[in-house]
Design a protein around this motif. Structure first.
Motif, PDB file in Angstrom:
ATOM      1  N   TYR A   1      44.534  32.063  36.778  1.00 22.96           N
ATOM      2  CA  TYR A   1      44.752  32.448  38.169  1.00 22.96           C
ATOM      3  C   TYR A   1      43.464  32.835  38.893  1.00 22.96           C
ATOM      4  O   TYR A   1      43.451  32.944  40.106  1.00 22.96           O
ATOM      5  CB  TYR A   1      45.757  33.601  38.270  1.00 22.96           C
ATOM      6  CG  TYR A   1      45.311  34.873  37.593  1.00 22.96           C
ATOM      7  CD1 TYR A   1      44.532  35.808  38.261  1.00 22.96           C
ATOM      8  CD2 TYR A   1      45.674  35.137  36.275  1.00 22.96           C
ATOM      9  CE1 TYR A   1      44.129  36.973  37.639  1.00 22.96           C
ATOM     10  CE2 TYR A   1      45.282  36.298  35.651  1.00 22.96           C
ATOM     11  CZ  TYR A   1      44.515  37.207  36.333  1.00 22.96           C
ATOM     12  OH  TYR A   1      44.101  38.361  35.705  1.00 22.96           O
ATOM     13  N   ARG A   2      42.374  33.042  38.152  1.00 30.26           N
ATOM     14  CA  ARG A   2      41.117  33.455  38.788  1.00 30.26           C
ATOM     15  C   ARG A   2      40.380  32.253  39.343  1.00 30.26           C
ATOM     16  O   ARG A   2      40.255  31.237  38.677  1.00 30.26           O
ATOM     17  CB  ARG A   2      40.208  34.164  37.787  1.00 30.26           C
ATOM     18  CG  ARG A   2      40.707  35.459  37.215  1.00 30.26           C
ATOM     19  CD  ARG A   2      40.674  36.622  38.179  1.00 30.26           C
ATOM     20  NE  ARG A   2      39.386  36.932  38.731  1.00 30.26           N
ATOM     21  CZ  ARG A   2      38.547  37.836  38.236  1.00 30.26           C
ATOM     22  NH1 ARG A   2      38.863  38.512  37.158  1.00 30.26           N
ATOM     23  NH2 ARG A   2      37.400  38.055  38.815  1.00 30.26           N
ATOM     24  N   ASN A   3      39.881  32.355  40.560  1.00 24.97           N
ATOM     25  CA  ASN A   3      39.097  31.256  41.110  1.00 24.97           C
ATOM     26  C   ASN A   3      37.594  31.509  40.959  1.00 24.97           C
ATOM     27  O   ASN A   3      36.792  30.646  41.283  1.00 24.97           O
ATOM     28  CB  ASN A   3      39.447  31.014  42.582  1.00 24.97           C
ATOM     29  CG  ASN A   3      38.983  32.139  43.483  1.00 24.97           C
ATOM     30  OD1 ASN A   3      38.753  33.250  43.033  1.00 24.97           O
ATOM     31  ND2 ASN A   3      38.856  31.842  44.758  1.00 24.97           N
ATOM     32  N   LYS A   4      37.237  32.677  40.433  1.00 24.91           N
ATOM     33  CA  LYS A   4      35.818  32.972  40.217  1.00 24.91           C
ATOM     34  C   LYS A   4      35.677  33.872  39.000  1.00 24.91           C
ATOM     35  O   LYS A   4      36.398  34.861  38.870  1.00 24.91           O
ATOM     36  CB  LYS A   4      35.233  33.673  41.438  1.00 24.91           C
ATOM     37  CG  LYS A   4      33.794  34.113  41.266  1.00 24.91           C
ATOM     38  CD  LYS A   4      33.321  34.868  42.479  1.00 24.91           C
ATOM     39  CE  LYS A   4      32.342  35.922  42.081  1.00 24.91           C
ATOM     40  NZ  LYS A   4      32.032  36.848  43.142  1.00 24.91           N
ATOM     41  N   MET A   5      34.755  33.499  38.123  1.00 29.61           N
ATOM     42  CA  MET A   5      34.436  34.332  36.960  1.00 29.61           C
ATOM     43  C   MET A   5      32.917  34.406  36.845  1.00 29.61           C
ATOM     44  O   MET A   5      32.232  33.423  37.098  1.00 29.61           O
ATOM     45  CB  MET A   5      35.003  33.736  35.672  1.00 29.61           C
ATOM     46  CG  MET A   5      36.493  33.912  35.469  1.00 29.61           C
ATOM     47  SD  MET A   5      37.041  35.616  35.270  1.00 29.61           S
ATOM     48  CE  MET A   5      36.201  36.107  33.770  1.00 29.61           C
ATOM     49  N   GLU A   6      32.431  35.558  36.469  1.00 27.02           N
ATOM     50  CA  GLU A   6      31.000  35.741  36.246  1.00 27.02           C
ATOM     51  C   GLU A   6      30.788  36.110  34.786  1.00 27.02           C
ATOM     52  O   GLU A   6      31.341  37.095  34.304  1.00 27.02           O
ATOM     53  CB  GLU A   6      30.449  36.831  37.157  1.00 27.02           C
ATOM     54  CG  GLU A   6      30.479  36.444  38.614  1.00 27.02           C
ATOM     55  CD  GLU A   6      29.852  37.483  39.515  1.00 27.02           C
ATOM     56  OE1 GLU A   6      29.028  38.294  39.029  1.00 27.02           O
ATOM     57  OE2 GLU A   6      30.179  37.484  40.709  1.00 27.02           O
TER      58      GLU A   6
END
Length: 156
Positions: free
Chosen positions: A48-53
């Motif tokens: 569900y995440r559209n951004k991960m660092e």
């Protein structure tokens, strides 16, 4: 994601009740602390995440004491790519697959890790180095991956 969805809702309610319950004299705050957190009927629990660092580190950090095989395997790696534990700026927990992001991003994560591993283990060396937070030297600090989906939920 090691808690069931129901347990996550219970934990969220406990936190809200603690925060709003201490707000004395505000009627809506007391009501919010009393009411249950309503979840969704079919929650998207994964991807569900559209951004991960992700962070680079010089050596792997383990939640539990590693066995000899884990310790030896980690020592052979020129770097670690993963997530930082809460409150830590120098520890990095190696992540092979992140279930919070789309699988296409996991493929990019693996590609970058494998390419950098080959690059850094070249016999002639590599100009790339992992940033050292204590010495303030190095180049590779973070890898940010983003994805986008259209209205039909398809990756674009």
């Amino acid at each position: 994601q090691n808690l069931s969805y129901e347990r996550q809702l219970e934990e969220k309610h406990r936190q809200v009740a603690h925060l709003f319950g201490s707000t004395s004299g505000v009627r809506w705050a007391r009501a919010a602390a009393r009411d249950a957190i309503v979840g969704v009927s079919d929650p998207k629990r994964f991807a569900y995440r559209n951004k991960m660092e992700f962070s680079f580190g010089e050596r792997a950090w383990f939640e539990e004491t590693p066995d000899d095989a884990q310790r030896e395997a980690a020592a052979k790696e020129p770097f670690v790519l993963g997530l930082r534990p809460r409150g830590s700026f120098s520890h990095t927990l190696a992540i092979e697959t992140c279930h919070l992001q789309h699988d296409a991003c996991n493929q990019v994560l693996r590609f970058v890790r494998d390419w950098l591993r080959r690059e850094m283990l070249r016999p002639e060396g590599s100009p790339l180095s992992v940033y050292n937070n204590h010495e303030h030297r190095g180049f590779l600090r973070q890898l940010m991956l983003r994805s986008a989906t259209n209205a039909q939920g398809e990756l674009e």
